[in-house]
Design an enzyme around this catalytic site. Structure first.
Site, PDB file in Angstrom:
ATOM      1  N   LYS A  86     -13.520   1.033 -16.565  1.00  0.00           N
ATOM      2  CA  LYS A  86     -15.024   0.734 -16.697  1.00  0.00           C
ATOM      3  C   LYS A  86     -15.142   1.605 -18.245  1.00  0.00           C
ATOM      4  O   LYS A  86     -14.956   2.878 -17.961  1.00  0.00           O
ATOM      5  CB  LYS A  86     -15.153   0.974 -15.528  1.00  0.00           C
ATOM      6  CG  LYS A  86     -16.857   0.851 -15.580  1.00  0.00           C
ATOM      7  CD  LYS A  86     -16.773   1.010 -14.551  1.00  0.00           C
ATOM      8  CE  LYS A  86     -19.120   0.548 -14.257  1.00  0.00           C
ATOM      9  NZ  LYS A  86     -19.588   0.538 -13.358  1.00  0.00           N
ATOM     10  N   SER A 161     -22.344  -3.612 -11.242  1.00  0.00           N
ATOM     11  CA  SER A 161     -22.028  -3.110 -13.334  1.00  0.00           C
ATOM     12  C   SER A 161     -20.658  -3.386 -13.727  1.00  0.00           C
ATOM     13  O   SER A 161     -20.911  -3.566 -15.136  1.00  0.00           O
ATOM     14  CB  SER A 161     -22.382  -1.160 -13.055  1.00  0.00           C
ATOM     15  OG  SER A 161     -22.106  -0.193 -12.497  1.00  0.00           O
ATOM     16  N   SER A 185     -20.866  -1.932  -7.244  1.00  0.00           N
ATOM     17  CA  SER A 185     -20.501  -2.579  -8.674  1.00  0.00           C
ATOM     18  C   SER A 185     -19.426  -2.626  -8.608  1.00  0.00           C
ATOM     19  O   SER A 185     -18.531  -2.661 -10.111  1.00  0.00           O
ATOM     20  CB  SER A 185     -20.828  -1.231  -9.051  1.00  0.00           C
ATOM     21  OG  SER A 185     -22.089  -1.414 -10.140  1.00  0.00           O
TER      22      SER A 185
HETATM   23  N1  GLN Z   1     -26.433  -2.913  -8.929  1.00  0.00           N
HETATM   24  C1  GLN Z   1     -26.645  -1.079  -8.261  1.00  0.00           C
HETATM   25  C2  GLN Z   1     -27.769  -0.591  -9.142  1.00  0.00           C
HETATM   26  O1  GLN Z   1     -28.364  -1.430 -10.335  1.00  0.00           O
HETATM   27  C3  GLN Z   1     -25.505  -0.551  -7.521  1.00  0.00           C
HETATM   28  C4  GLN Z   1     -24.951  -0.302  -9.151  1.00  0.00           C
HETATM   29  C5  GLN Z   1     -23.586   0.442  -9.099  1.00  0.00           C
HETATM   30  O2  GLN Z   1     -22.593   0.456  -8.166  1.00  0.00           O
HETATM   31  N2  GLN Z   1     -23.163   0.981 -10.096  1.00  0.00           N
HETATM   32  O3  GLN Z   1     -27.863   0.432  -9.120  1.00  0.00           O
END
Ligand code: GLN
Length: 496
Positions: A86, A161, A185
């Site tokens: 990532k 994400s 994420s």
């Molecule tokens: N969807 C959550 C956010 O927008 C989690 C994102 C993540 O785990 N990086 O913060």
């Protein structure tokens, strides 16, 4: 004819390389061939490292053939095996944008610890994967470089994400991928793409070299084709690191997965707060069917309550933006990435941040700055921290009663592009079932358990007590020994 190498699990790949059934170059080329075909429709990568990877594959092949002649020294465990990373994790010498224009052109001079450990284990980095900008989002639609598409249906999001990493494993662009999980994420995109994804206990894996979002929540996690593959990767990246003081000095258990699919004696808690109206019927059906399977394998199913679950969403969306607003202060147009020239220092900040951050990142910075500001701190951030403790205690009490908790990963399967992108609250609601584990710091594992009527994957989430990853692996592995969801991959990816 040789089987499709991209379908092999990690243990088969390891065996095949060592017995010279195929070479690391052949393996990598098989993955690259799929990337060439389908990457234009999926956009899983922000950076493809094909040339360097091929050179490294040849080096791995030389080392393997030398070892075959003289096997006194053991080979590194991941020798010759491709890995996708990532784009919020630093890989020395490769671009790292975090899906943001503000880091365009930034090339880190060092490796993240998780990356370094896997490179030392012999892995070959095939590319950097797409992400919502600074990992803020649940669909990859917030990437400044365009969204990733779901390999099961390109009109749907892959989740986020870490959507690029999840899509890369599902599309068989790589057998393994690293992601990060601040509020879901890893688990949510794993569920949306039908692959296995692990969020380890907070403190289990070093955050050194992970670009910070919410530092008290961020964890490096892993994607793979099966629980066995993910458990193997987990064993290699975990453990204390002098470069991250929040890593915990506990030995990483050697995970030995039993080939006997028995869950006798395992107590599985089913929290009633996770089966509320509003979740897609097909998700409830598949998750309940998976829980029935645990019972058939000998587990005892116990209804439990995690009473503060409903506060997780507001608590997370105060704490995460508050930490983000502090972490993202470093992008000032001076130290990293592009700078919008101006006369005065404040104008440099204003123009660089104003023009290079995307809308969601700005929203989070504003929310977080407000929640931390004098006069509001106690009412918002301070209170959120107190409620966070209540959520953590819910889990501690539950784990006095049960060994693992089983729940849906998300209230819906992969949604369509644009379905939530104009409504931040609807997007945040996708995270209701994943946020609590981050707030409590406990591990969570997502595995595929079925499909909805549209043919999109459904996942179940297993959560465990702090540092009880191996209990999660045992339970999920027993499930995978007796089911085949994890062996299914999309075979008809639409071509762009
Ligand atoms: N969807 C959550 C956010 O927008 C989690 C994102 C993540 O785990 N990086 O913060």
């Amino acid at each position: 004819m040789m089987d499709d190498l991209t379908l092999l699990t990690l243990s088969k790949v390891r065996e095949g390389l060592r017995s010279a059934e195929f070479t690391s170059r052949e393996l990598l080329e098989a993955y690259l061939a799929r990337i060439e075909l389908y990457e234009p429709s999926l956009h899983a990568f922000l950076y493809l490292n094909a040339d360097r990877a091929l050179t490294q594959a040849d080096q791995a092949d030389q080392r393997i053939s030398a070892w075959r002649k003289d096997p006194t020294e053991p080979l590194p465990p991941l020798i010759g095996i491709p890995l996708a990373v990532k784009d919020v994790l630093c890989v020395k010498g490769l671009p790292c944008t975090c899906g943001s224009r503000i880091l365009e052109g930034f090339i880190p001079p060092y490796h993240a610890t998780a990356v370094r450990r896997l490179l030392e284990a012999g892995a070959i980095i095939i590319g950097k994967t797409n992400t919502d900008e600074f990992a803020m989002g649940s669909s990859t639609e917030n990437s400044a470089y365009g969204a990733t598409h779901n390999p099961w249906n390109v009109e749907h999001v892959p989740g986020g994400s870490s959507g690029g990493s999840a899509a890369a494993v599902a599309a068989r662009f790589a057998p393994l991928a690293l992601g990060t999980d601040t509020g879901g994420s890893v688990r949510q995109p794993a569920a949306f793409c039908g692959v296995t994804g692990l969020k380890p206990t907070y403190g289990r894996v070093s955050r050194f070299g992970l670009v910070a979002y919410g530092s008290s929540l961020d964890v490096v996690g892993a994607f793979g084709k099966s629980v066995a593959d993910v458990a193997f990767l987990f064993g290699l990246v975990s453990g204390p690191d002098a470069l991250d003081a929040t890593t915990v000095d506990l030995p990483v258990p050697q995970v030995r997965l039993s080939d006997e699919p028995s869950l006798k004696g395992l107590r599985v808690g089913v929290p009633k707060e996770y089966f509320v109206s509003g979740i897609q019927n097909e998700i409830e059906r598949s998750v309940r069917a998976a829980i029935d399977r645990f019972q058939e394998l000998g587990a005892q199913i116990v209804e439990i309550s995690l009473p503060h679950t409903k506060y997780a969403l507001p608590v997370y969306y105060l704490i995460a933006p508050a930490e983000a607003s502090a972490n993202l202060a470093r992008y000032d147009g001076i130290r990293y990435g592009p700078r919008n020239p101006a006369e005065a220092m404040w104008d440099i900040y204003y123009h660089t941040r104003g023009e290079k951050f995307g809308a969601e990142v700005k929203r989070r910075i504003m929310l977080g700055t407000y929640a931390l500001s004098a006069g509001y701190y106690d009412a918002y951030y301070g209170k959120a921290q107190k409620v966070r403790t209540l959520i953590k205690r819910d889990f501690e009490r539950a784990f006095d009663q049960v060994d693992i908790i089983a729940a849906p990963v998300a209230p819906t399967t992969a949604f369509r592009f644009g379905e939530h992108s104009n409504d931040p609250l609807a997007m945040y609601l996708e995270d209701v079932f994943t946020l609590p584990a981050n707030l409590a710091g406990v591990p969570g594992l997502a595995i595929p358990v079925g499909f909805d009527q549209a043919g999109l994957p459904v996942g179940i989430q297993l959560m465990g007590a702090h540092f009880a990853e191996s209990t999660l692996f045992q339970a999920a592995h027993a499930y995978q020994l007796t089911t085949s969801w994890h062996t299914l991959f999309p075979d008809q990816i639409q071509r762009a």
